[in-house]
Design a protein around this motif. Structure first.
Motif, PDB file in Angstrom:
ATOM      1  N   ALA A 167       0.947  -1.330   0.029  1.00 23.15           N
ATOM      2  CA  ALA A 167       0.005   0.064  -0.180  1.00 23.15           C
ATOM      3  C   ALA A 167       0.873   1.383  -0.041  1.00 23.15           C
ATOM      4  N   SER A 168       2.184   1.196   0.004  1.00 29.36           N
ATOM      5  CA  SER A 168       3.151   2.561   0.077  1.00 29.36           C
ATOM      6  C   SER A 168       3.041   2.964  -1.382  1.00 29.36           C
ATOM      7  N   THR A 169       3.576   4.106  -1.323  1.00 32.27           N
ATOM      8  CA  THR A 169       3.629   5.083  -2.677  1.00 32.27           C
ATOM      9  C   THR A 169       4.916   4.946  -3.257  1.00 32.27           C
ATOM     10  N   GLU A 170       5.850   3.844  -2.890  1.00 30.54           N
ATOM     11  CA  GLU A 170       7.080   3.983  -3.172  1.00 30.54           C
ATOM     12  C   GLU A 170       7.280   3.474  -4.641  1.00 30.54           C
ATOM     13  N   TRP A 171       6.237   2.894  -5.175  1.00 36.03           N
ATOM     14  CA  TRP A 171       6.039   2.619  -6.766  1.00 36.03           C
ATOM     15  C   TRP A 171       6.033   3.803  -7.448  1.00 36.03           C
ATOM     16  N   LEU A 172       5.686   4.849  -7.102  1.00 36.17           N
ATOM     17  CA  LEU A 172       5.644   6.046  -7.675  1.00 36.17           C
ATOM     18  C   LEU A 172       7.092   6.448  -8.382  1.00 36.17           C
ATOM     19  N   ASN A 173       8.046   6.120  -7.636  1.00 36.34           N
ATOM     20  CA  ASN A 173       9.583   6.312  -8.173  1.00 36.34           C
ATOM     21  C   ASN A 173       9.976   5.628  -9.533  1.00 36.34           C
ATOM     22  N   VAL A 174       9.160   4.904  -9.850  1.00 32.50           N
ATOM     23  CA  VAL A 174       9.435   4.198 -11.210  1.00 32.50           C
ATOM     24  C   VAL A 174       9.376   5.120 -12.379  1.00 32.50           C
ATOM     25  N   TYR A 175       8.616   6.332 -12.044  1.00 36.59           N
ATOM     26  CA  TYR A 175       8.617   7.400 -13.261  1.00 36.59           C
ATOM     27  C   TYR A 175       9.724   8.369 -13.284  1.00 36.59           C
ATOM     28  N   TRP A 176      10.689   8.172 -12.649  1.00 36.51           N
ATOM     29  CA  TRP A 176      11.843   8.859 -12.709  1.00 36.51           C
ATOM     30  C   TRP A 176      12.773   7.910 -13.788  1.00 36.51           C
TER      31      TRP A 176
END
Length: 417
Positions: A167-176
Motif C-alpha cells: 500500500a506504500s507509494t514507493e512505486w511512484l519512483n518508477v516514473y523517474w
C-alpha cells in the motif's frame, strides 16, 4: 511532393518510431498495474479505478478525431516530439505530486500524446515502406517491439512495489526511470530525418477533416472499425484487469501479480513478431479466425481452474503459483496477430495520402473499445467476481468473429490476399 529518403535515413526514422513506441507501450499498458496499486495505495474501489482507462483512451479518441487529418500539414516529427515532451513532464510530476488525481492527469496526458504519436507513427510507416509486404512486415515488427515494451514495463513497475508494504507509494519512483526513457526517445526523434507526407496544395485542414469522415462510409472501413473496436475491448478487458485478477482470484501478492502478467505481454510480443512470418505463408483471414476460436477455447478451459478459494496468505513464491496463473496469460499468443493484421489490410487498401485519416479512425475506435472493455470488466469484477468478468469477454469474441467474416467480404479484391 513527399521528400525522398535513402535506406539509412529510413532505418534511423524506423528506430526513432520504435523508441517512441516502446515508451508509450510502458505507459499505456501500465494502467493495469496502476489500477492495482491505486486500489491499494489510494483506497479507491474497482469501479473508480476502472475510470483510469477512460482518462487514457477518451483523450486518444477526441484528439485523434480533431487533429488526425491535420497532422500531415503540421508535421509528424513535430507531433512526436510534442507528445514525448508532454509525457516527460507529467511523468516527472507523478512522484512529486502523487495521489489518484495526479494519476488521472498522467493518463490524460498520455492519451493526448499517444493520439499525436500513433497517427504520426502509422502514417510515417506508409512513407518509409515501399510495398504492401514491406508495410505489413514493418507494422508487425513495430507492434512486436511495442509488446516488448509492455513486457519490460510489468517488470520495471514490479521492482518498485514494496512486497512488505504494497500500500506504500514507493512505486511512484518508477516514473523517474520513465523520464529517462522519454529523453532517449526525444533524442532519437530529433536526430532522425523524417520524410514529408504528400499534401494536396489546395486542401485545407477542414477538407482533410471531411476526408477522414468520408472514409467511415466505405463498407470495408465500417467492418474494420467493428473489428478494431471489439478486438481492443477484449485485449484491454483482459489485459488491464489481469493483475487484479491474479491478486483477488488467485491470491498472488501484488508484485508477483504484476510480474506474472508479463507472460501475457510476452505472449503478445511473440505472437506479433512471429505473425509476419506466418502471414507470408497463410491467408490472413483463415489465420485470424483460428486465433479468435483459440482465444475462446483457452478462456473456457482455463477459467474453471481458477474456481478454488484464494489462500489466506498472499502467494509470494513462484513455486506456489497455481497452474491457471501460468496458462491464462497465454491467450495473448492467439490475440496478438489480429490487430496489426487488420490494420495493415485496411491501410494497404487505401492510397498513402489517406493513411493519416485512416489512422485517426483506427485510434479513435481502438480507444473507445479499450475504454468500454475496461469499464465493463471492472464493473462486473466489482459487482460479481473475476471469473464472471472474464467470461463476459466471450461475447465480444463472438462478435469479433462475425465482424472478421464481414470484413473479408467487404474489403477491395486486391487486399484480400
Amino acid at each position: 511532393m513527399p521528400s525522398t529518403v535513402n535506406r539509412e535515413s529510413k532505418t534511423l526514422v524506423f528506430i526513432s518510431l520504435i523508441c517512441t513506441y516502446v515508451v508509450f507501450a510502458i505507459l499505456l499498458n501500465s494502467v493495469g498495474t496502476v489500477i492495482l496499486q491505486s486500489i491499494e495505495s489510494f483506497g479507491i474501489s474497482k469501479t473508480q479505478a476502472s475510470t483510469l482507462e477512460g482518462f487514457k483512451d477518451l483523450p486518444i479518441a477526441i484528439v485523434s478525431f480533431l487533429l488526425a487529418s491535420w497532422l500531415p500539414r503540421f508535421g509528424f516529427k513535430r507531433a512526436i516530439i510534442i507528445g514525448l515532451t508532454i509525457v516527460t513532464i507529467s511523468s516527472a510530476l507523478m512522484p512529486i505530486v502523487g495521489g489518484f488525481a495526479m494519476t488521472k492527469l498522467l493518463f490524460l496526458s498520455v492519451g493526448v500524446s499517444f493520439a499525436l504519436v500513433k497517427v504520426s507513427v502509422y502514417s510515417t510507416i506508409g512513407l518509409i515502406a515501399d510495398t504492401a509486404k514491406q508495410h505489413a512486415s514493418k507494422m508487425n515488427l513495430l507492434e512486436g517491439c511495442f509488446m516488448v515494451g509492455v513486457l519490460s514495463g510489468y517488470w520495471i513497475f514490479s521492482f518498485f512495489i514494496n512486497p512488505e508494504n504494497p500500500a506504500s507509494t514507493e512505486w511512484l519512483n518508477v516514473y523517474w526511470l520513465v523520464v529517462i526513457l522519454c529523453g532517449i526517445a526525444l533524442f532519437s526523434a530529433f536526430a532522425a530525418d523524417f520524410p514529408e507526407p504528400e499534401i494536396a496544395p489546395a486542401e485545407s485542414s477542414f477538407d482533410s477533416f471531411k476526408a477522414m469522415l468520408s472514409l467511415v462510409w466505405l463498407p470495408f472501413v465500417v467492418m474494420f472499425v467493428c473489428c478494431a473496436f471489439f478486438y481492443v475491448l477484449i485485449e484491454q478487458g483482459l489485459g488491464t484487469w489481469l493483475p487484479t485478477f491474479n491478486k483477488d482470484v488467485l491470491g498472488l501478492s501484488n508484485n508477483i501479480s504484476v510480474q506474472i502478467t508479463s507472460i501475457f505481454a510476452a505472449s503478445l510480443a511473440v505472437g506479433r513478431l512471429s505473425a509476419g512470418v506466418i502471414l507470408s505463408k497463410v491467408d490472413w483471414f483463415v489465420f485470424l479466425v483460428v486465433c479468435v476460436v483459440a482465444m475462446a477455447l483457452l478462456l473456457l478451459l482455463t477459467i474453471p481452474l481458477t474456481q478454488q478459494a484464494a489462500p489466506t496468505q498472499p502467494i509470494s513464491s513462484w513455486s506456489a503459483i497455481p497452474f491457471a496463473a501460468w496458462i491464462l496469460p497465454l491467450i495473448g499468443l492467439f490475440m496478438a496477430p489480429i490487430y496489426p493484421a487488420i490494420n495493415s489490410v485496411v491501410l494497404s487498401a487505401l492510397p498513402k495520402a489517406q493513411h493519416a485519416s485512416m489512422t485517426g479512425l483506427i485510434v479513435i475506435f481502438s480507444a473507445l473499445g479499450g475504454t468500454f472493455g475496461s469499464l465493463v470488466t471492472g464493473t462486473v469484477f466489482d459487482k460479481f467476481d473475476g471469473q464472471t468478468a472474464f467470461y463476459t469477454m466471450l461475447v465480444p469474441m463472438a462478435i469479433l468473429l462475425i465482424s472478421l467474416v464481414l470484413y473479408r467480404r467487404a474489403i477491395p479484391a486486391l487486399a484480400r490476399g
